[in-house]
Motif scaffolding. Structure first.
Motif, short mmCIF file in Angstrom:
data_model
loop_
_atom_site.label_atom_id
_atom_site.label_comp_id
_atom_site.label_asym_id
_atom_site.label_seq_id
_atom_site.Cartn_x
_atom_site.Cartn_y
_atom_site.Cartn_z
N ALA A 1 0.82 -1.21 0.00
CA ALA A 1 0.00 0.00 0.00
C ALA A 1 0.86 1.26 0.00
CB ALA A 1 -0.93 -0.01 1.22
N ALA A 2 1.99 1.22 0.70
CA ALA A 2 2.85 2.41 0.77
C ALA A 2 3.51 2.72 -0.56
CB ALA A 2 3.92 2.19 1.84
N ASP A 3 3.51 1.76 -1.48
CA ASP A 3 4.19 1.93 -2.77
C ASP A 3 3.24 2.21 -3.93
OD1 ASP A 3 6.62 1.42 -1.51
OD2 ASP A 3 6.45 -0.75 -1.84
N TRP A 4 1.98 2.44 -3.62
CA TRP A 4 1.00 2.69 -4.69
C TRP A 4 0.05 3.80 -4.28
CZ3 TRP A 4 -4.44 1.09 -5.38
CH2 TRP A 4 -4.89 1.29 -6.69
N ALA A 5 -0.12 4.76 -5.18
CA ALA A 5 -1.03 5.88 -4.92
C ALA A 5 -2.38 5.60 -5.54
CB ALA A 5 -0.44 7.18 -5.47
N LEU A 6 -3.39 5.41 -4.71
CA LEU A 6 -4.75 5.17 -5.19
C LEU A 6 -5.44 6.52 -5.37
CD1 LEU A 6 -7.21 2.57 -3.63
CD2 LEU A 6 -7.97 4.76 -4.55
N THR A 7 -5.77 6.85 -6.62
CA THR A 7 -6.42 8.12 -6.91
C THR A 7 -7.70 7.87 -7.70
OG1 THR A 7 -5.20 8.41 -8.99
CG2 THR A 7 -4.20 9.31 -6.99
N ASP A 8 -8.58 8.87 -7.72
CA ASP A 8 -9.85 8.72 -8.42
C ASP A 8 -9.67 8.50 -9.91
OD1 ASP A 8 -11.38 8.87 -6.18
OD2 ASP A 8 -11.99 10.97 -6.45
N ASP A 9 -8.61 9.05 -10.49
CA ASP A 9 -8.44 8.91 -11.94
C ASP A 9 -7.61 7.69 -12.32
OD1 ASP A 9 -5.97 9.78 -11.09
OD2 ASP A 9 -5.82 11.45 -12.51
N THR A 10 -7.34 6.82 -11.36
CA THR A 10 -6.63 5.57 -11.67
C THR A 10 -7.48 4.70 -12.59
OG1 THR A 10 -5.46 5.60 -9.55
CG2 THR A 10 -5.60 3.49 -10.70
N ARG A 11 -6.89 4.30 -13.71
CA ARG A 11 -7.64 3.54 -14.71
C ARG A 11 -7.64 2.05 -14.38
NH1 ARG A 11 -5.65 1.86 -20.57
NH2 ARG A 11 -7.62 1.27 -21.56
N ILE A 12 -8.78 1.40 -14.60
CA ILE A 12 -8.93 -0.05 -14.51
C ILE A 12 -9.51 -0.53 -15.84
CG2 ILE A 12 -11.14 0.28 -13.31
CD1 ILE A 12 -10.74 -2.46 -12.01
N HIS A 13 -8.91 -1.58 -16.43
CA HIS A 13 -9.32 -1.97 -17.78
C HIS A 13 -9.05 -3.45 -18.01
CE1 HIS A 13 -5.05 -2.00 -19.11
NE2 HIS A 13 -4.93 -1.03 -18.22
N LEU A 14 -9.75 -4.01 -18.99
CA LEU A 14 -9.54 -5.41 -19.39
C LEU A 14 -9.80 -5.54 -20.89
CD1 LEU A 14 -10.18 -8.70 -17.76
CD2 LEU A 14 -11.45 -8.31 -19.89
N SER A 15 -8.97 -6.36 -21.54
CA SER A 15 -9.12 -6.65 -22.96
C SER A 15 -9.20 -8.16 -23.16
CB SER A 15 -7.94 -6.10 -23.77
OG SER A 15 -7.88 -4.69 -23.69
N VAL B 1 -10.53 -4.04 -26.17
CA VAL B 1 -10.91 -3.51 -24.86
C VAL B 1 -12.38 -3.80 -24.58
CG1 VAL B 1 -11.12 -1.43 -23.45
CG2 VAL B 1 -9.15 -1.71 -24.97
N ARG B 2 -12.63 -4.39 -23.43
CA ARG B 2 -13.99 -4.70 -23.00
C ARG B 2 -14.42 -3.83 -21.81
NH1 ARG B 2 -15.67 -10.20 -23.76
NH2 ARG B 2 -15.18 -10.87 -25.90
N GLN B 3 -13.53 -3.66 -20.85
CA GLN B 3 -13.83 -2.86 -19.66
C GLN B 3 -12.82 -1.72 -19.57
OE1 GLN B 3 -14.10 -6.65 -17.01
NE2 GLN B 3 -15.46 -5.14 -16.01
N ASP B 4 -13.31 -0.53 -19.28
CA ASP B 4 -12.42 0.64 -19.21
C ASP B 4 -13.09 1.69 -18.34
OD1 ASP B 4 -10.42 2.47 -19.59
OD2 ASP B 4 -10.48 2.41 -21.78
N ALA B 5 -12.56 1.92 -17.16
CA ALA B 5 -13.18 2.84 -16.20
C ALA B 5 -12.09 3.42 -15.31
CB ALA B 5 -14.23 2.10 -15.37
N THR B 6 -12.49 4.20 -14.32
CA THR B 6 -11.56 4.68 -13.31
C THR B 6 -12.10 4.31 -11.93
OG1 THR B 6 -12.62 6.85 -13.05
CG2 THR B 6 -10.92 6.65 -14.76
N LEU B 7 -11.20 4.30 -10.96
CA LEU B 7 -11.59 3.91 -9.61
C LEU B 7 -12.48 4.95 -8.93
CD1 LEU B 7 -8.32 2.21 -8.33
CD2 LEU B 7 -10.34 1.17 -9.38
N SER B 8 -12.64 6.12 -9.55
CA SER B 8 -13.59 7.10 -9.03
C SER B 8 -15.01 6.56 -9.06
CB SER B 8 -13.52 8.40 -9.83
OG SER B 8 -13.93 8.18 -11.18
N GLU B 9 -15.26 5.54 -9.90
CA GLU B 9 -16.60 4.99 -10.04
C GLU B 9 -16.96 4.01 -8.93
OE1 GLU B 9 -17.53 3.70 -14.06
OE2 GLU B 9 -15.92 4.96 -14.84
N LEU B 10 -16.00 3.66 -8.10
CA LEU B 10 -16.32 2.80 -6.95
C LEU B 10 -17.37 3.48 -6.08
CD1 LEU B 10 -12.78 1.58 -5.81
CD2 LEU B 10 -14.66 0.10 -6.52
#
Length: 232
Positions: free
Chosen positions: A146-160, A165-174
């Motif tokens: 956790a100390a080595d990763w910055a979790l931000t709202d604009d962090t992208r999450i995606h899957l192909s 590309v099938r899934q493409d969003a940001t963690l702000s949508e949590l």
């Protein structure tokens, strides 16, 4: 002295980025419908009063990069790309700060789902186990502390799938954020090291077939990859 009738497989050990250490998996909790767009595409509304959960057996967990058989009993096997968090210290009835402090690290994960069986059982008001707790159906990439990763709202999450590309969003949508999930779940369980929590999947889930190659990522974390072989 009593002797065990048989031996059990070793628990899955998730590598930790940049270290020789591994993280042994004991329990897997999953948050349902934690992205509004995904809930909508499944024909559901989000429960904004509290998150809800299902579980996956740790024996069904595997590490990224493997080729596994297309599972039995389904004709509609779906990918779900997720951010997973790993608990690093015991926590019960946590405050927000205690929740954050309890997170050891994060990784990319796949919650593979026999969608036809999930929907069938849900429509009959039965548990989702046949749909969700699938052999080789919980896939994990290496953990980043956790100390080595910055979790931000604009962090992208995606899957192909096969490069598309099938899934493409940001963690702000949590809908339920990391500390809220740990706070809430810790009201019901004494969370401890070895516990993993999958935080939900964004919109764009869909079927995969034998021969498909799934590749996913979350900004700043090690990517994930799964190849589906023919059914056994």
């Amino acid at each position: 002295m009593a002797k065990s009738l048989f031996s059990l497989p070793d628990v899955v050990q998730i590598p930790v980025v940049g270290e020789a250490n591994t993280y042994p998996v004991e329990r897997i909790f999953c948050v349902g419908r934690n992205y509004a767009a995904h809930a909508a595409e499944m024909g559901n509304e989000v429960d904004r009063e509290a998150p809800f959960y299902f579980t996956k057996s740790p024996r069904n967990a595997i590490l990224t990069g493997q080729t596994v058989p297309y599972p039995p009993g389904t004709e509609n096997y779906h990918h779900e790309m997720e951010l997973a968090l790993a608990i690093g210290r015991p926590v019960f009835q946590a405050t927000s700060q205690q929740a954050w402090d309890a997170v050891f690290g994060y990784c990319c994960a796949l919650d593979m789902t026999r969608r036809d069986l999930q929907i069938r059982e849900r429509n009959k008001q039965r548990p989702w186990d046949l749909g969700k707790d699938v052999e080789n159906g919980a896939v994990f990439a290496p953990l980043t502390r956790a100390a080595d990763w910055a979790l931000t709202d604009d962090t992208r999450i995606h899957l192909s799938v096969n490069g598309e590309v099938r899934q493409d969003a940001t963690l702000s949508e949590l809908i339920w954020k990391i500390d809220e999930i740990v706070m809430h779940l810790s009201r019901f369980y004494h969370l401890r090291p070895g516990d993993l929590i999958l935080t939900g999947t964004p919109a764009g889930v869909g079927p995969v077939v034998a021969g498909d190659v799934l590749t996913g990522g979350i900004d700043g974390l090690d990517p994930i990859r799964l190849t589906l072989g023919p059914a056994e």
